[in-house]
Design an enzyme around this catalytic site. Structure first.
Site, PDB file in Angstrom:
ATOM      1  N   SER A 108      11.638 -14.906  45.491  1.00  0.00           N
ATOM      2  CA  SER A 108      10.252 -15.367  45.462  1.00  0.00           C
ATOM      3  C   SER A 108       9.390 -14.669  46.517  1.00  0.00           C
ATOM      4  O   SER A 108       9.211 -13.461  46.473  1.00  0.00           O
ATOM      5  CB  SER A 108      10.250 -16.889  45.638  1.00  0.00           C
ATOM      6  OG  SER A 108       8.971 -17.429  45.416  1.00  0.00           O
TER       7      SER A 108
ATOM      8  N   ASP B  47       6.930  -0.795  47.751  1.00  0.00           N
ATOM      9  CA  ASP B  47       5.961  -0.145  46.859  1.00  0.00           C
ATOM     10  C   ASP B  47       4.936   0.681  47.634  1.00  0.00           C
ATOM     11  O   ASP B  47       4.431   1.686  47.128  1.00  0.00           O
ATOM     12  CB  ASP B  47       5.236  -1.194  46.021  1.00  0.00           C
ATOM     13  CG  ASP B  47       6.081  -1.687  44.865  1.00  0.00           C
ATOM     14  OD1 ASP B  47       7.204  -1.184  44.687  1.00  0.00           O
ATOM     15  OD2 ASP B  47       5.621  -2.587  44.131  1.00  0.00           O
TER      16      ASP B  47
ATOM     17  N   LYS C  32      12.909 -13.423  41.246  1.00  0.00           N
ATOM     18  CA  LYS C  32      12.040 -14.547  40.844  1.00  0.00           C
ATOM     19  C   LYS C  32      10.588 -14.074  40.923  1.00  0.00           C
ATOM     20  O   LYS C  32      10.007 -14.005  41.998  1.00  0.00           O
ATOM     21  CB  LYS C  32      12.257 -15.758  41.748  1.00  0.00           C
ATOM     22  CG  LYS C  32      11.380 -16.958  41.384  1.00  0.00           C
ATOM     23  CD  LYS C  32      11.689 -18.142  42.292  1.00  0.00           C
ATOM     24  CE  LYS C  32      10.814 -19.345  41.929  1.00  0.00           C
ATOM     25  NZ  LYS C  32       9.413 -19.194  42.346  1.00  0.00           N
TER      26      LYS C  32
END
Length: 588
Positions: free
Chosen positions: A297, A308, A322
């Site tokens: 999460s 990223d 998740k």
């Protein structure tokens, strides 16, 4: 006559209007009609059961089970909390609750709960409760026959209320009585941070519930004052929490105005874009983030965003996956529903959700999204990353499998019991950094295991027995009898050999159990970091600046073969299977 005609005309008009409403509702708004229809059916079924079923039903229990089954068919994160069960939701959101501050666990031999791990500076530890104390009575009520969950509910309560607890302590004849006042129990956001060799900072972040960003900032600035030149953020087994907190911590290391998360849901309110809003603390310090299958999460938002945007090297094993966002909705009679309202997407545009809850197996279990169905995305520097499978680390560390015997030693409480006896004999021990299990200590442990008539299931023996039965059934046993005899001798059950062969793993587990009796959660983390493969890889990359820079800047093919992905993917059992295989501890 006119009056009669007028009445007939009005009746006809009402009938026509009713028909239009009905058919319009049924055809033009069929979804609303289906919901209304099925609610009416459900209501009728409950009434019929209450009136005609052979036994008297408990409406709260029956309807609650129906609600739980309905929500479980969607995903495991959409849950209903009635008015009298708000404390669990509050603990999840705020990371706090009213209680004594301890983990309790089940003692299968005594069939009673016992104190497993008191938290530092909490009521349980402050009054002198110790790991191993058997829970006997609460306010004079015998706890025999009550399970962990029932006792947990009795130990929790309103902040400021008090109760009397009677325990039986190993090594003492008479039970001990304690007067305990419940406090607001705040689980530690950062149980441990330190400066490692080579001026590498280390911060263990345990949750994103509550307000961990404030403590994280203080810890980081303290480490900066102490001269760190790089940082390891440990997110292993961090199950997540609040979205805003993960964004706040990411903002410490990323420029203002960067888009970190986009959420997309059915309604407009569920779709949002979250950006870094503040000036960062440090844009240059090299970062390594440790992750594993328990990283989920909000933890994945932090790790995935830093990956990223090419701001940190991610190390460890693939995260849980998740990619769903939950919000709370008020319900009648003081209830609350926590429900999944959207999916989140991190800077590269990928969603890390790894499990497809829409398509369940016949037994109710769910599987991961196949690697063949995942899509390639790219980081800011052009490195390949994928959606649909959690966050795959830049450096994957092979997980060493724990020996089968260790599972049984833990499950039978033999390591726990040895630690309890050890603490009775040793009022103090060296610091957590210097403590170690000696050969003499391990010899005592082995003697205790043998005295306990310890038995454990050896998988190789079971498989060999099955193979032998199949060979006999298919007619190969006679010709292969000598080979089977040789294998049986080599694979025969030998407790001494297994205790010696796996002594390193067993000693490490014993050390963790002993150290946390003296130095609490902080001590157990220190012990586990002494021989930590993920941390070793982090130190290796952070002390190699050229390689670190290359890994984050140069586009590289990071796609893994299907076999490699299978080897690094964590395995998840269905909820039903997990419930049958484990006795869960309770935090109270």
């Amino acid at each position: 006559m006119r009056r009669i005609l007028k009445i007939r005309w009005m009746v006809a008009l009402l009938i026509a209007a009713g028909a239009v409403c009905f058919w319009g509702f049924k055809s033009g708004d069929s979804r609303s009609f289906q919901i209304a229809k099925n609610l009416d059916i459900f209501n009728s079924i409950v009434k019929e059961l209450d009136m005609f079923y052979v036994d008297t039903i408990d409406p709260n229990k029956t309807i609650r089970e129906g609600i739980d089954a309905m929500l479980y068919s969607l995903d495991p994160y959409t849950e209903y909390y009635p008015e009298d069960d708000q404390s669990e939701l509050e603990q999840m959101l705020k990371n706090s609750y009213g209680g004594i501050g301890s983990v309790i666990t089940w003692n299968p031999k005594l069939k009673r709960s016992m104190i497993s791990e008191p938290y530092e500076d909490m009521p349980a530890a402050d009054v002198g409760l110790k790991a191993g104390d058997i829970l006997m009575e609460i306010d004079g009520k015998d706890l025999a026959g009550k399970n962990n969950q029932e006792i947990s509910e009795m130990l929790r309560g309103q902040v400021g209320t008090s109760f009397k607890l009677k325990v039986q302590r190993p090594g003492t004849e008479k039970p001990l009585d304690f007067d305990i006042v419940r406090r607001s129990i705040q689980l530690p956001f950062i149980p441990y941070y330190t400066v490692l060799d080579n001026n590498i900072g280390y911060i263990n972040l345990s949750t994103f519930s509550g307000n961990p960003s404030k403590e994280f900032k203080q810890a980081f600035l303290d480490l900066k004052k102490r001269g760190i030149t790089s940082l390891v953020i440990d997110l292993r087994n961090n199950g997540g929490g609040l979205l805003d907190e993960s964004i706040e911590i990411a903002n410490f290391f990323l420029p203002r105005g960067k888009t970190l998360v986009t959420t997309k849901g059915k309604i407009k309110q569920a779709s949002n874009t979250y950006k870094t809003l503040r000036e960062p603390l440090d844009l240059e310090i090299p970062l390594a983030v440790l992750v594993n299958g328990g990283t989920a999460s909000s933890s994945e938002i932090l790790a995935g965003s830093l990956q990223d945007l090419d701001r940190a090297v991610i190390i460890g094993n693939r995260t849980f996956g998740k990619g769903l966002v939950q919000t709370t909705r008020p319900l009648p009679y003081g209830g609350t529903m926590k429900l999944t309202t959207s999916k989140y997407y991190i800077p590269s545009g990928r969603c890390v959700q790894a499990i497809d809850y829409k398509h369940r197996n016949e037994d109710g279990s769910v599987g991961r999204i196949p690697d063949s169905l995942t899509t390639v995305f790219h980081t800011a520097a052009g490195r390949e990353v994928r959606d649909g499978g959690g966050v795959t680390p830049d450096i994957v560390v092979k997980q060493e499998k724990l020996p089968n015997i260790l599972f049984y030693l833990v499950n039978d409480n033999l390591i726990f019991n040895y630690a309890t006896d050890y603490c009775l004999k040793h009022p103090t021990i060296p610091s957590a950094e210097k403590f170690e299990i000696t050969d003499a200590d391990y010899a005592e442990f082995k003697a205790m295991v043998k005295k306990a008539d310890f038995k454990y299931d050896q998988q190789t023996e079971k498989m060999l027995r099955n193979l032998k039965e199949m060979a006999e059934f298919e007619g190969y046993l006679t010709d292969a009898s000598k080979e089977f005899e040789a294998l049986e001798k080599k694979l025969s059950h030998n407790l001494d050999r297994d205790l010696d062969h796996f002594s390193k793993d067993i000693k490490s587990m014993i050390a963790v159990e002993i150290i946390k009796r003296y130095y609490f959660q902080r001590g157990s983390i220190i012990q586990q970091l002494k021989d930590d493969d993920d941390l070793k890889e982090a130190v290796k990359i952070l002390t190699a600046p050229v390689k670190y820079k290359e890994m984050l800047s140069a586009p590289a093919v990071t796609s893994m073969s299907l076999q490699q992905r299978k080897e690094t993917a964590p395995v998840f059992l269905s909820t039903a299977t997990r419930a049958n295989e484990h006795v869960y501890d309770e935090i109270v």
